[in-house]
Enzyme design. Structure first.
Site, PDB file in Angstrom:
ATOM      1  N   ARG A 637     -69.107 -22.198  26.962  1.00  0.00           N
ATOM      2  CA  ARG A 637     -70.219 -22.319  26.180  1.00  0.00           C
ATOM      3  C   ARG A 637     -71.469 -21.437  26.421  1.00  0.00           C
ATOM      4  O   ARG A 637     -72.080 -21.700  27.390  1.00  0.00           O
ATOM      5  CB  ARG A 637     -70.605 -23.686  25.944  1.00  0.00           C
ATOM      6  CG  ARG A 637     -69.595 -24.531  25.507  1.00  0.00           C
ATOM      7  CD  ARG A 637     -68.967 -24.293  24.060  1.00  0.00           C
ATOM      8  NE  ARG A 637     -69.917 -24.593  22.988  1.00  0.00           N
ATOM      9  CZ  ARG A 637     -69.896 -24.576  21.674  1.00  0.00           C
ATOM     10  NH1 ARG A 637     -68.171 -24.605  21.214  1.00  0.00           N
ATOM     11  NH2 ARG A 637     -70.716 -24.571  20.960  1.00  0.00           N
ATOM     12  N   VAL A 638     -72.215 -20.895  25.572  1.00  0.00           N
ATOM     13  CA  VAL A 638     -73.590 -20.291  25.686  1.00  0.00           C
ATOM     14  C   VAL A 638     -74.267 -20.830  25.012  1.00  0.00           C
ATOM     15  O   VAL A 638     -75.648 -20.647  25.183  1.00  0.00           O
ATOM     16  CB  VAL A 638     -73.350 -18.735  25.316  1.00  0.00           C
ATOM     17  CG1 VAL A 638     -72.164 -17.696  26.145  1.00  0.00           C
ATOM     18  CG2 VAL A 638     -72.693 -18.677  23.901  1.00  0.00           C
ATOM     19  N   ASP A 639     -74.213 -22.264  24.470  1.00  0.00           N
ATOM     20  CA  ASP A 639     -75.244 -23.204  23.801  1.00  0.00           C
ATOM     21  C   ASP A 639     -75.325 -24.260  24.768  1.00  0.00           C
ATOM     22  O   ASP A 639     -75.080 -24.377  25.846  1.00  0.00           O
ATOM     23  CB  ASP A 639     -74.834 -23.305  22.428  1.00  0.00           C
ATOM     24  CG  ASP A 639     -73.664 -23.832  22.369  1.00  0.00           C
ATOM     25  OD1 ASP A 639     -72.812 -24.272  23.304  1.00  0.00           O
ATOM     26  OD2 ASP A 639     -73.228 -24.087  21.142  1.00  0.00           O
ATOM     27  N   ASP A 640     -76.228 -25.233  24.239  1.00  0.00           N
ATOM     28  CA  ASP A 640     -76.529 -26.325  25.242  1.00  0.00           C
ATOM     29  C   ASP A 640     -75.299 -27.377  24.734  1.00  0.00           C
ATOM     30  O   ASP A 640     -75.555 -28.427  24.636  1.00  0.00           O
ATOM     31  CB  ASP A 640     -77.841 -26.848  24.773  1.00  0.00           C
ATOM     32  CG  ASP A 640     -78.822 -25.808  25.292  1.00  0.00           C
ATOM     33  OD1 ASP A 640     -78.664 -25.289  26.205  1.00  0.00           O
ATOM     34  OD2 ASP A 640     -79.951 -25.826  24.362  1.00  0.00           O
ATOM     35  N   VAL A 641     -74.129 -26.966  24.800  1.00  0.00           N
ATOM     36  CA  VAL A 641     -72.904 -27.796  25.004  1.00  0.00           C
ATOM     37  C   VAL A 641     -72.324 -27.807  25.985  1.00  0.00           C
ATOM     38  O   VAL A 641     -72.042 -26.676  26.868  1.00  0.00           O
ATOM     39  CB  VAL A 641     -72.103 -27.650  23.991  1.00  0.00           C
ATOM     40  CG1 VAL A 641     -70.893 -28.265  23.567  1.00  0.00           C
ATOM     41  CG2 VAL A 641     -72.943 -27.367  22.319  1.00  0.00           C
TER      42      VAL A 641
END
Ligand code: PRX
Length: 769
Positions: A637-641
């Protein structure tokens, strides 16, 4: 530490004994599983499908794949309508357009529709259609209990009867087309039965994984306002009993306080776990499944629905605290899950299919229930924990049911791989013992005597690390096996089972590291079974990038190529498409039938999260690279997940649980590499002023996360933080926190933009407290 003391104690006690040389010779000649030499680079590590496999495969060659892929991209309408009309039942065919879409926010609202105007029913297609085609007496479901020895089966016609009874009951309590039903069930047959019953009457199921806490359940109940909640009183997971009904009771009180009261709580009595007399009960609201459902007729008319009517809601984590209700509709999802299942696992009518995922996640929706059942497959459901009563359970089940397709998550592969290694010590013990014709009982007796303990656990710990040598005079010598690095790696937990029935393996949920891939392939699959490493998401409904076994040479760790109709693109920060060998953000160009249509009640968030970051594309939230041969490598993941054991957890969700604790002033959560889970949850916590760090506080913070989200979201580490590193505008610099969490202290980068660079040193000092 106690384990070490334990085995050293024995070595010490026996320090005068040395192993007979013949026994040592045997050790070094024990068969080792050779996992192959490491190739020069991951990209060059290629595993060819066997000739025999390819010959019988649905897609037997790269050329055939390319032909079909090309057709699907050049003419999606023709490709998908061909499949939809030849393989499914439609009460009425769709209108002029097979699909219509707008994925570009600059051109108006995002809209995806497939087979609009087509009238069908997914339950009918799973059951009635297959029964009409002659599968009435085929096993639809095998069910294996947590406790070895308890099991059950349902044929397709029996399953239809059960589904109809529940569907009739639901109608009798007022559930109508479009109404939501919340389901909080473990892996009992009643779970797919419930999903199918809802689909039959056009109700929208919202299955909540039965590991979520009461607060998470309440949140989902409040969001979709169901008429009925369906649960069971209790379940056993491994040796533990979980009182599900208590969790539901708490959730129903919680949601009533928020203005949403539920009239009916249909409760299945799971007798193996808990008798009804011991279940807490609210008269008037709670009803025993067994008391009412079997009284209803075993046939039930189908509610015919539009292809674009909703089928289910499934909540998933995003980068803000509030979970997102991913909405899937009927027609496109049906066609897509069935087709992906068929090709990615090279499905044959004779297959026995086992997916270890829980129906509470998307994998259980698409590839326990719908995809396989639409194909008329025999599906195995396993209620329990994969390592219970020991880490050989999965392979025991594979042999018992002659499973041919086994689909699981890398985290399970890694944990069984670790247990398998440990068990190899145990196998040494048995091997040497049986040479002297000692029964395993007497070996155990020796161990017990030697360990001076009759506790099973001690025996096991002891056997894991020790080896016994017997000389011809039956004298016993004990050695700590860690002195013998050459000891066999026999993976006894796996190899004591045949696993011959296996044909295809599958992996999902997170990138599979090449060494786990190799172990899965060589040890579990006996170097015979191709692995479908399927990349997809709750949002995509079905597989997006996956090998077609038989068509392509595989590269361990790569999900390989897109499924038919899927156009993955890799873009840079500015959204420009990258060509050839590249790495960047993974997006998808144009829609596919299984795509989600909206976030329930929040179409704006749908557009903002998925379609605004890179206008014109669906943004997946994943990083990806493409190698010189065109293979795709997902990088996470590149998001805050965070992806913990293949489960998506939003850092913001964990943070908001932590800061709800009265003694927590601030929290920042990041993912950190974890050997088994893939990623672990690492939380930086600042207590409120005047409160000092303590073990008690740490435990109570973790408990807060468990009760607010669920046990699976509990932080692995709490890092005390007098303050968090922030920019002058007050933004937490997670990049720095990630490096501290990973102890990559020489890669902290530029800290000069921090409001107070001294914070970083403080954090480093507190790292191991
Ligand atoms: O990061 C990717 C990872 O899991 C995410 C989707 O999570 P979820 O919606 O919970 O669905 C899990 C089951 C489909 C993706 O964004 N992921 C899933 N499968 C893979 C994967 N990463 C790498 N390889 C995979 N095969």
């Amino acid at each position: 530490a106690s384990l070490n003391n334990h085995s050293h104690h024995f070595r010490h006690a026996d320090s005068t004994a040395s192993p007979p040389s013949s026994a040592v010779a045997k050790i070094s000649h024990l068969k080792a599983v050779v996992l192959g030499d490491a190739p020069a680079s991951e990209e060059d590590d290629v595993v060819l499908p066997s000739h025999d496999f390819s010959r019988q495969a649905l897609v037997p060659s790269q050329q055939k794949y390319l032909e079909m892929y090309k057709a699907s991209i050049e003419n999606p309408a023709g490709f998908w309508s061909g499949i939809a009309s030849s393989e499914f039942y439609w009460k009425q065919r769709w209108g002029d357009q097979v699909y219509s879409e707008n994925l570009d926010v600059r051109r108006g609202n995002i809209k995806i529709e497939w087979f609009k105007g087509g009238i069908t029913n997914v339950c009918y297609n799973c059951l009635d259609r297959n029964i009409d085609a002659g599968l009435a007496d085929k096993i639809a479901l095998y069910w294996e209990s947590n406790e070895p020895g308890f099991d059950a089966t349902l044929t397709y016609s029996q399953l239809l009867q059960r589904v109809c009874q529940l569907a009739n009951y639901l109608k009798s309590v007022g559930v109508r087309k479009g109404d939501a039903v919340v389901v909080y069930l473990p892996m009992l047959m009643e779970l797919p039965i419930t999903m199918l019953a809802c689909a039959r009457i056009g109700a929208v199921h919202s299955v909540v994984f039965a590991g979520f806490s009461s607060e998470s359940l309440a949140q989902r109940i409040v969001d979709c306002k169901p008429k009925v909640v369906i649960t069971c009183n209790s379940v056993k997971r491994g040796p533990k009993t979980v009182f599900l009904k208590d969790i539901v009771d708490a959730a129903l009180i919680d949601s009533a306080n928020k203005g949403i009261s539920v009239d009916v709580c249909l409760t299945y009595e799971n007798q193996l776990a808990l008798k009804r007399e011991k279940t807490k009960w609210k008269e008037g609201r709670d009803i025993w499944w067994e008391d009412v459902v079997p009284k209803y007729p075993t046939s039930c008319d189908v509610e015919w629905v539009d292809a674009e009517d909703p089928l289910f809601l499934l909540y998933t984590s995003g980068s803000t605290g509030k979970p997102k209700g991913v909405l899937h509709t009927t027609g496109g999802y049906m066609v897509y899950t069935a087709t992906t299942f068929k090709y990615a696992f090279d499905y044959k009518d004779s297959d026995v299919y086992w997916c270890t995922a829980d129906c509470g996640w998307i994998t259980g929706h698409s590839y326990v229930t719908y995809g396989p059942m639409l194909n008329g497959a025999t599906v195995l459901l396993y209620e329990g924990a994969p390592s219970y009563p020991d880490p050989g359970r999965c392979w025991d089940i594979v042999d018992k049911y002659k499973v041919t397709i086994f689909y699981t998550a890398p985290t399970l592969v890694r944990s069984l791989m670790r247990d398998g290694d440990e068990a190899s010590y145990f196998s040494n013990l048995v091997y040497l013992g049986s040479n002297l014709l000692l029964s395993s009982i007497s070996i155990q007796y020796c161990c017990l005597k030697l360990s001076g303990s009759n506790k099973e656990r001690n025996l096991f710990e002891f056997c894991k690390h020790s080896v016994i040598f017997f000389d011809s005079g039956m004298k016993v010598y004990l050695h700590d096996l860690r002195d013998y690095p050459l000891a066999c790696k026999d993976h006894l937990y796996v190899t004591r089972y045949s696993r011959k029935s296996l044909r295809v393996l599958g992996s999902v949920g997170e990138p599979i590291n090449p060494s786990a891939w190799r172990w899965f392939f060589n040890v579990v699959g006996g170097s015979r079974c191709p692995i479908s490493d399927t990349w997809w998401q709750t949002e995509t409904g079905g597989f997006m990038i996956t090998p077609l076994p038989g068509a392509w040479p595989q590269k361990p760790g790569s999900a390989t190529f897109p499924f038919f109709g899927v156009q993955p693109v890799i873009v840079d920060e500015k959204g420009a498409e990258l060509d050839g060998e590249c790495s960047g953000y993974l997006c998808v160009k144009s829609s596919w039938p299984g795509a989600f249509r909206t976030l329930y009640g929040d179409h704006e968030r749908y557009e903002t999260t998925y379609f605004k970051p890179f206008p014109g594309y669906y943004f997946t939230g994943d990083g990806c690279s493409r190698d010189k041969d065109g293979y795709h490598w997902l990088t996470g993941r590149v998001d805050d997940v965070i992806n913990v054991s293949g489960h998506r957890i939003g850092t913001a969700e964990v943070e908001s649980a932590l800061v709800s604790h009265p003694q927590c002033a601030e929290a920042a959560v990041v993912g950190v590499e974890h050997q088994v889970k893939g990623q672990g949850i690492y939380a930086f916590v600042t207590p409120v002023e005047g409160i000092s760090y303590s073990e008690e506080l740490r435990k109570s913070l973790i408990l807060t996360v468990r009760t607010q989200i669920g046990a699976f979201a509990a932080p692995d580490k709490i890092h005390w933080a007098p303050a968090l590193p922030k920019t002058r505008s007050g933004k937490i610099m997670r990049r720095i926190l990630r490096k501290i969490a990973a102890r990559q202290l020489d890669e902290l980068g530029d800290t000069s933009t921090l409001a107070d660079p001294g914070v970083v040193d403080q954090l480093i000092k507190l790292a191991d407290t």
